[in-house]
Design a protein around this motif. Structure first.
Motif, PDB file in Angstrom:
ATOM      1  N   ASN A   1       0.816  -1.229   0.000  1.00 50.82           N
ATOM      2  CA  ASN A   1       0.000   0.000   0.000  1.00 50.82           C
ATOM      3  C   ASN A   1       0.847   1.275   0.000  1.00 50.82           C
ATOM      4  O   ASN A   1       0.407   2.321  -0.461  1.00 50.82           O
ATOM      5  N   TYR A   2       2.051   1.169   0.561  1.00 47.76           N
ATOM      6  CA  TYR A   2       3.021   2.273   0.507  1.00 47.76           C
ATOM      7  C   TYR A   2       4.358   1.674   0.081  1.00 47.76           C
ATOM      8  O   TYR A   2       5.325   1.691   0.859  1.00 47.76           O
ATOM      9  N   PRO A   3       4.419   1.137  -1.136  1.00 49.40           N
ATOM     10  CA  PRO A   3       5.617   0.369  -1.498  1.00 49.40           C
ATOM     11  C   PRO A   3       6.870   1.223  -1.561  1.00 49.40           C
ATOM     12  O   PRO A   3       7.971   0.732  -1.340  1.00 49.40           O
TER      13      PRO A   3
ATOM     14  N   ASN B   1       7.107   4.665   0.064  1.00 52.61           N
ATOM     15  CA  ASN B   1       7.313   5.418   1.300  1.00 52.61           C
ATOM     16  C   ASN B   1       7.680   4.547   2.492  1.00 52.61           C
ATOM     17  O   ASN B   1       8.683   4.782   3.166  1.00 52.61           O
ATOM     18  N   GLU B   2       6.856   3.534   2.736  1.00 55.35           N
ATOM     19  CA  GLU B   2       7.108   2.753   3.956  1.00 55.35           C
ATOM     20  C   GLU B   2       8.393   1.948   3.846  1.00 55.35           C
ATOM     21  O   GLU B   2       9.052   1.691   4.847  1.00 55.35           O
ATOM     22  N   THR B   3       8.760   1.548   2.626  1.00 59.88           N
ATOM     23  CA  THR B   3      10.009   0.804   2.482  1.00 59.88           C
ATOM     24  C   THR B   3      11.188   1.734   2.701  1.00 59.88           C
ATOM     25  O   THR B   3      12.134   1.411   3.415  1.00 59.88           O
TER      26      THR B   3
ATOM     27  N   GLN C   1      -7.006   0.974   2.349  1.00 56.77           N
ATOM     28  CA  GLN C   1      -5.777   0.159   2.372  1.00 56.77           C
ATOM     29  C   GLN C   1      -4.623   0.914   3.038  1.00 56.77           C
ATOM     30  O   GLN C   1      -3.584   1.155   2.442  1.00 56.77           O
ATOM     31  N   ARG C   2      -4.847   1.342   4.255  1.00 54.37           N
ATOM     32  CA  ARG C   2      -3.787   1.967   5.053  1.00 54.37           C
ATOM     33  C   ARG C   2      -3.773   1.257   6.396  1.00 54.37           C
ATOM     34  O   ARG C   2      -4.843   0.951   6.937  1.00 54.37           O
ATOM     35  N   CYS C   3      -2.579   1.018   6.923  1.00 52.54           N
ATOM     36  CA  CYS C   3      -2.550   0.340   8.223  1.00 52.54           C
ATOM     37  C   CYS C   3      -3.227   1.236   9.252  1.00 52.54           C
ATOM     38  O   CYS C   3      -3.817   0.746  10.207  1.00 52.54           O
ATOM     39  N   THR C   4      -3.156   2.554   9.039  1.00 58.21           N
ATOM     40  CA  THR C   4      -3.743   3.492   9.991  1.00 58.21           C
ATOM     41  C   THR C   4      -5.232   3.773   9.722  1.00 58.21           C
ATOM     42  O   THR C   4      -5.824   4.611  10.406  1.00 58.21           O
ATOM     43  N   ALA C   5      -5.814   3.105   8.751  1.00 58.16           N
ATOM     44  CA  ALA C   5      -7.223   3.380   8.423  1.00 58.16           C
ATOM     45  C   ALA C   5      -8.126   3.096   9.633  1.00 58.16           C
ATOM     46  O   ALA C   5      -7.807   2.255  10.479  1.00 58.16           O
TER      47      ALA C   5
ATOM     48  N   GLN D   1      -3.677   8.547  11.719  1.00 54.99           N
ATOM     49  CA  GLN D   1      -2.701   8.729  10.645  1.00 54.99           C
ATOM     50  C   GLN D   1      -1.296   8.560  11.186  1.00 54.99           C
ATOM     51  O   GLN D   1      -1.079   8.654  12.395  1.00 54.99           O
ATOM     52  N   ARG D   2      -0.378   8.342  10.276  1.00 50.62           N
ATOM     53  CA  ARG D   2       1.020   8.164  10.687  1.00 50.62           C
ATOM     54  C   ARG D   2       1.697   9.522  10.921  1.00 50.62           C
ATOM     55  O   ARG D   2       2.447   9.693  11.853  1.00 50.62           O
ATOM     56  N   GLY D   3       1.420  10.471  10.038  1.00 50.34           N
ATOM     57  CA  GLY D   3       2.132  11.742  10.059  1.00 50.34           C
ATOM     58  C   GLY D   3       1.714  12.654  11.184  1.00 50.34           C
ATOM     59  O   GLY D   3       0.744  12.379  11.894  1.00 50.34           O
TER      60      GLY D   3
END
Ligand code: G3H
Length: 536
Positions: free
Chosen positions: A183-185, A187-189, A313-317, A472-474
């Protein structure tokens, strides 16, 4: 309503056409871009093409299906480059390592258009979010450099406690295996990969399951900007590559964003688990709690964005919404109306919010969740909810949801929104306490006393409590973590530098002879570690 959701080739604006099939055979080991001539993995775009007679599977490229042999070659290269901590990279001065990362960033920025386009085609992320993913990652890298300088400034000093003079510095851990999510291939990587590299670790990077092709334009940049063996990039199935890497016991840091089951399985393969540091971002089932006095307009707008940005499709959803029964009707009506206003379509279309899903079989899985909920008494309360066409799933809002349904506890990671009516806050608190996950939650309400008490009841259950706003993450400078099965370790721009390093003390008894030795080492630059220089 979904019959014509997919475009014909002619309907795709020229600017966003992908052009030729991406046959991506290169992988990077020990400073050499190798060409793979073995079996390939087909990359199927979630954007299906309407050929006039129906949907056509859209094969947009392929990537290498490497084996254990190549995975181990990549590991050998990383081990050699680390050289038990004596390699060029781990001992390089911080200013020089920063220069390598900064050079990579310059190269990376040249590929923005291509990477953004590939993100849209590979994972169906809409244009603004794909652009945001790219730009946010570049800013993250810039901020990482700033933070590392600041960390280094703070470490460039001597302490003197109880007659022991010491300098305390952060140094690398060894070889890191970095794996990101689909889902964040990017950014998160990169939020693990870049901190791992800049702290002096060497890396084996395996891209996510989907969202793989975008790495190809960056391969040469990685290769040109880092010494050989420092970054090695492999492709293939996890079971053919990752297991073999872990079993060697030579991986020192495991950076992984995915399921807790997957993470546990991989970690167990390491023969000496105590030597393995985990930096893990895992499952979540973040609840929204709508209190009776909540500002419904705000709660609806935040909950819709929280539950359905990038199709959920966000872990933070927000993955479950608890609404007080006294306002459930009002909330549901407004929520459903807001969902109805979300534009559906292809990732590049203006204002589009709901797009096709990249995981094969995902629409069927979501339909199964919806059917299960219906069997136990929930209804789909929005028009067209749960309608599907191939990879497209129209958001389904379910009400009233209860604990018998799979959707109550299972992370859907998609556009299904379960709404649970509650009478007493104890029911909600119990849900959070009993949950296997503990990433974040959102509270919507006005009464400071109620919110304050709820915070106290829940602060030891999750990593972040959001008041009147979605999870959210940010901002990326804030800590991002989770409890229970949701995470291991904490990430933020600054925390990531700590996660991929360990403090080492250079210490000596405070006497004239020792002070003279230390002073000479520093003055005559005899050490990269023991020093007092200032990086501007
Ligand atoms: O998938 C999990 C991401 O870290 C979520 O980040 O809250 O910025 O979308 P975000």
């Amino acid at each position: 309503m979904l019959e014509n959701i997919f475009p014909s080739l002619q309907q795709i604006p020229e600017q966003w056409q992908l052009g030729s099939f991406r046959e991506q055979r290169e992988y990077l080991i020990n400073g050499e871009l190798q060409i793979w001539n073995g079996p390939m993995n087909e990359v199927i775009s979630p954007v299906t093409i309407n050929n006039g007679n129906g949907n056509e599977k859209n094969s947009i490229g392929c990537t290498p299906l490497l084996t254990e042999k190549e995975a181990l070659q990549a590991l050998d290269a990383a081990v050699l480059a680390y050289k038990n901590g004596t390699g060029e990279w781990p001992t390089m001065s911080i200013i020089d390592r920063i220069a390598h990362v900064a050079a990579f960033l310059v190269e990376m920025k040249k590929h923005r258009t291509e990477v953004v386009k590939l993100l849209m085609w590979e994972i169906g992320k809409n244009l603004p979010d794909s652009e945001k993913e790219f730009d946010r990652t570049c800013i993250y890298i810039e901020e990482t450099i700033v933070q590392l300088k600041s960390l280094d400034h703070n470490n460039s000093t001597f302490e003197n406690e109880e007659g022991i003079i010491a300098q305390i510095r952060r140094v690398p851990l060894g070889v890191a295996l970095c794996m990101g999510p689909y889902n964040y291939p990017l950014n998160e990587t990169f939020t693990t990969l870049i901190p791992a590299l800049i702290m002096g670790n060497t890396v084996v990077f395996k891209p996510a399951k989907y969202g793989v092709l975008f790495v190809q334009p960056l391969l040469a940049a990685f290769n040109n900007c880092f010494p050989k063996g420092v970054i090695n990039i492999i492709y293939g199935r996890g079971k053919d590559t990752v297991g073999a890497l872990m079993e060697t016991g030579k991986i020192d840091v495991f950076a992984f964003i995915g399921t807790n089951k997957g993470a546990s399985k991989i970690k167990k393969m390491h023969p000496k688990p105590h030597r393995l540091r985990g930096v893990l971002g895992l499952d979540a089932k973040n609840p929204a709690i709508i209190l009776p006095d909540a500002d419904i307009e705000n709660a609806v707008s935040e909950a819709v964005a929280g539950a359905l940005s990038f199709n959920g499709q966000r872990c933070t959803a927000l993955k479950i919404i608890f609404v007080h029964e006294s306002i459930a009707q009002d909330f549901n009506q407004k929520f459903v109306a807001a969902v109805g206003n979300l534009k559906i379509g292809m990732p590049w279309e203006d204002g589009v919010k709901i797009t096709p899903l990249p995981e094969p079989g995902k629409a069927a899985y979501l339909t199964d969740l919806v059917d299960d909920a219906k069997e136990f008494g929930a209804a789909i309360i929005n028009e067209n909810g749960g309608a599907t066409n191939d990879t497209f799933f129209y958001p389904a809002v379910l009400y009233p949801v209860n604990d018998k349904m799979k959707i109550y506890s299972e992370e859907q990671f998609g556009p299904v929104v379960p709404i649970v009516p509650y009478k007493n806050l104890e029911e909600v608190i119990d849900y959070v306490v009993q949950s296997d996950f503990g990433q974040q939650l959102s509270i919507f309400g006005k009464d400071p006393e109620t919110i304050g008490h709820l915070i106290d009841d829940l602060a030891n259950q999750v990593g972040r409590i959001n008041i009147n706003s979605q999870c959210q993450r940010g901002p990326d400078s804030y800590p991002f973590n989770g409890r229970k099965d949701s995470a291991e370790g904490t990430l933020s721009v600054a925390d990531a530098l700590r996660a991929f390093s360990i403090r080492v003390l250079i210490a000596t008894k405070d006497n004239t002879a020792n002070k003279a030795i230390v002073q000479t080492i520093v003055k005559e630059n005899h050490s990269n570690y023991l020093r007092l220089d200032y990086i501007f």
